[in-house]
Motif scaffolding. Structure first.
Motif, PDB file in Angstrom:
ATOM      1  N   VAL A   7       0.630  -0.884  -0.098  1.00  0.00           N
ATOM      2  CA  VAL A   7       0.519  -0.400  -0.072  1.00  0.00           C
ATOM      3  C   VAL A   7       1.053   0.684  -0.028  1.00  0.00           C
ATOM      4  N   LEU A   8       2.112   1.269   0.646  1.00  0.00           N
ATOM      5  CA  LEU A   8       3.277   2.556   1.386  1.00  0.00           C
ATOM      6  C   LEU A   8       3.323   2.917  -0.347  1.00  0.00           C
ATOM      7  N   ALA A   9       4.021   1.853  -1.063  1.00  0.00           N
ATOM      8  CA  ALA A   9       4.952   1.847  -2.470  1.00  0.00           C
ATOM      9  C   ALA A   9       3.601   2.190  -3.173  1.00  0.00           C
ATOM     10  N   ASN A  10       2.527   1.482  -3.551  1.00  0.00           N
ATOM     11  CA  ASN A  10       1.439   2.093  -4.418  1.00  0.00           C
ATOM     12  C   ASN A  10       1.329   3.478  -4.023  1.00  0.00           C
ATOM     13  N   LEU A  11       1.189   3.935  -3.028  1.00  0.00           N
ATOM     14  CA  LEU A  11       1.032   5.298  -2.415  1.00  0.00           C
ATOM     15  C   LEU A  11       2.310   6.430  -3.181  1.00  0.00           C
ATOM     16  N   LEU A  12       3.267   5.682  -2.828  1.00  0.00           N
ATOM     17  CA  LEU A  12       4.596   6.688  -3.042  1.00  0.00           C
ATOM     18  C   LEU A  12       5.197   7.090  -4.480  1.00  0.00           C
ATOM     19  N   ASP A  13       4.677   6.081  -5.518  1.00  0.00           N
ATOM     20  CA  ASP A  13       4.652   5.807  -6.538  1.00  0.00           C
ATOM     21  C   ASP A  13       4.094   6.778  -6.982  1.00  0.00           C
ATOM     22  N   ASN A  14       2.633   6.246  -6.783  1.00  0.00           N
ATOM     23  CA  ASN A  14       1.430   7.537  -7.068  1.00  0.00           C
ATOM     24  C   ASN A  14       1.551   9.303  -7.602  1.00  0.00           C
ATOM     25  N   ALA A  15       2.342   9.091  -5.957  1.00  0.00           N
ATOM     26  CA  ALA A  15       2.651  10.881  -5.659  1.00  0.00           C
ATOM     27  C   ALA A  15       4.029  10.856  -6.636  1.00  0.00           C
ATOM     28  N   GLN A  16       4.848  10.369  -6.429  1.00  0.00           N
ATOM     29  CA  GLN A  16       6.280  11.000  -6.960  1.00  0.00           C
ATOM     30  C   GLN A  16       5.771  10.999  -8.770  1.00  0.00           C
ATOM     31  N   ARG A  17       4.395  10.271  -8.974  1.00  0.00           N
ATOM     32  CA  ARG A  17       4.563  10.631 -10.361  1.00  0.00           C
ATOM     33  C   ARG A  17       3.889  11.532 -11.115  1.00  0.00           C
ATOM     34  N   HIS A  18       2.920  12.513  -9.734  1.00  0.00           N
ATOM     35  CA  HIS A  18       2.430  13.432 -10.046  1.00  0.00           C
ATOM     36  C   HIS A  18       3.023  14.771  -9.282  1.00  0.00           C
ATOM     37  N   ALA A  19       3.957  14.500  -8.398  1.00  0.00           N
ATOM     38  CA  ALA A  19       4.293  15.647  -7.417  1.00  0.00           C
ATOM     39  C   ALA A  19       5.699  16.405  -8.466  1.00  0.00           C
ATOM     40  N   ARG A  20       5.137  17.551  -8.636  1.00  0.00           N
ATOM     41  CA  ARG A  20       6.578  18.765  -8.544  1.00  0.00           C
ATOM     42  C   ARG A  20       8.191  18.437  -8.601  1.00  0.00           C
TER      43      ARG A  20
END
Length: 486
Positions: A385-398
């Motif tokens: 869960v944490l890995a998926n949330l971090l992957d998603n955040a890193q893809r969209h973070a500036r």
């Protein structure tokens, strides 16, 4: 099913008929007992009236031979205190149930001596002082004064034969204290033939009427049960048609009533709707999974075919990348299948703060602010869960991704925030659907298969928690995982 319905009708009819039969039997028994008691009491009242009339004559000093004993066909006996029969009604041939079974006086009545007006009876009536003394003693023993009639009669049932006709009688025994003859008991009977006839008539009516009533009850119950179960048969036929056609879009008919059958029909339709939705999701899942698997498999095959024909052109890094992507996609599909099958997570103690630090280590632009917060569950699934949330955040973070872990009451809260464009409010639930990618123009290599957030929410729910998304003050996306704390 038709035999089962018939069995239900039969059981309902039999049960209702048995209940009514028991009720009728109890009511009929009560009615017969009440009728017999009332009529017997009436016969007893009539017998008491006759006995009191004779007792009144005795109290007035009437001689035995002058008593009114033959006014009707009712048996009457007059018995002394020692049980000697001194007077009896005419034509009495046999009697039972009274103080004595004899039907003839001990000695025929004699003429009265000159002034006392009474010389009847076997015991004398001679008027001497000894007899008077005995009478006075007897009166004292009976508790009655001379000329007094007892208030409370005694009742008994017996039979008698009068003028050749035998019948059952209710007898009343009335005591009377006389001046010169001591305590006498008058037995008078009233026939029970009328009472017995009435009881037999009532019993005959019941024996004829009760079966008719039970037949009507059984017929009405059968018809009403069949009418009540008719919608059930309609539901059965429609379910059989749905099973045969595999058309989950069909629905069973819902009766207009508001009874249990109508609720059964509504529940059945709700179940069919849920089943249809589940099957539709499964179809979409299979179609999307096939589509997602087709691309890396086709790319990997192309590279291998080119490499086989021209080894110098083989793109080994690209083949490895496609293989890894294919492996990750297969792992995601396998995890989703296990979650859909209802697999329970392991009951291990997991520190979400330590897990967040471990997962953030090695990632660029990710900061962690965590306090200890233990939960119970599968360490591997929670790490996913944490890995998926971090992957998603890193893809969209500036520029930056922030992870915070804290306790709120009985919950452990893990928040993953980015400073990207955020998730539109209309799509904040849609992002958790499988194979959903909001940016249609984004490449599959950059955007993944659209399973990460769906897996994260499913795992959160399997652990008794929730996963939601909202906006941050800076405009980015904030994913918040809440799990029961240990």
């Amino acid at each position: 099913m038709r035999r089962r319905l018939a069995s239900v009708r039969a059981r309902a009819t039999l049960g209702t008929t048995l209940v009514v039969a028991v009720a009728l039997l109890a009511a009929g028994t009560a009615v017969l007992l009440s009728l017999w008691t009332n009529l017997s009491d009436q016969a007893g009242t009539q017998a008491e009236r006759t006995a009191r009339e004779v007792a009144a004559e005795l109290a007035a000093g009437q001689p035995y031979r002058a008593l009114s004993l033959d006014d009707d066909d009712r048996p009457v006996q007059v018995v002394t205190e020692d049980g000697t029969l001194v007077a009896v009604s005419e034509h009495l041939e046999r009697i039972s149930g009274t103080g004595t079974d004899t039907v003839r006086p001990a000695s025929p009545p004699a003429a009265a001596p000159s002034g006392d007006g009474e010389g009847d009876g076997a015991e004398g009536g001679d008027g001497d002082s000894d007899a008077d003394a005995e009478d006075d003693d007897s009166a004292g023993a009976a508790g009655l004064r001379p000329g007094e009639i007892a208030e409370d009669p005694a009742y008994s049932d017996g039979s008698a034969t009068v003028d050749g006709e035998s019948a059952d009688y209710r007898f009343a025994a009335v005591e009377v204290e006389t001046e010169d003859r001591g305590t006498l008991t008058v037995y008078a009977g009233a026939p029970l033939s009328t009472e017995r006839t009435a009881v037999r008539t009532a019993l005959t009516v019941m024996l004829i009427g009760f079966p008719l009533v039970l037949a009507v009850v059984a017929g009405v119950t059968w018809l009403m049960t069949r009418r009540a179960l008719r919608p059930v048969e309609g539901i059965r036929r429609e379910m059989a048609a749905i099973t045969a056609s595999a058309d989950l879009a069909r629905r069973v008919p819902e009766p207009d009533s508001h009874d249990e059958v109508a609720r059964l029909a509504r529940t059945t339709n709700e179940t069919l709707a849920a089943l249809e939705a589940a099957v539709e999701r499964q179809r979409r899942f299979v179609a999307d999974a096939s589509h997602e698997l087709r691309s890396p498999i086709a790319s990997l095959r192309t590279q291998l075919e080119v490499g086989a024909a021209h080894p110098e052109l083989l793109d080994v890094p690209g083949a490895v990348e496609d293989t890894v992507r294919l492996q990750n996609l297969a792992a995601d599909l396998l995890l989703l299948a296990r979650l859909d099958a209802g697999e329970r997570p392991a009951e291990a103690r997991v520190d979400m703060a330590a897990l967040a630090r471990e997962e953030a280590a090695g990632r660029v632009r990710v900061s962690v602010d965590a306090e200890p917060a233990d939960v119970s569950g599968s360490r591997g699934q929670l790490r996913r869960v944490l890995a998926n949330l971090l992957d998603n955040a890193q893809r969209h973070a500036r520029e930056a991704v922030t992870v915070t872990v804290r306790r709120e009451g009985g919950r452990a809260v893990v928040a993953v925030a980015d400073d990207g464009d955020g998730v539109p409010e209309a799509d904040r639930e849609r992002v958790f659907e499988r194979f959903v990618r909001l940016d249609a123009a984004r490449s599959r290599d950059d955007g993944g298969a659209g399973l990460g957030l769906a897996i994260a929410r499913d795992v959160a729910e399997r652990h008794g928690g929730t996963l939601t998304v909202r906006g941050t003050p800076e405009g980015g996306a904030l994913f918040e995982l809440r799990l029961p704390a240990v």
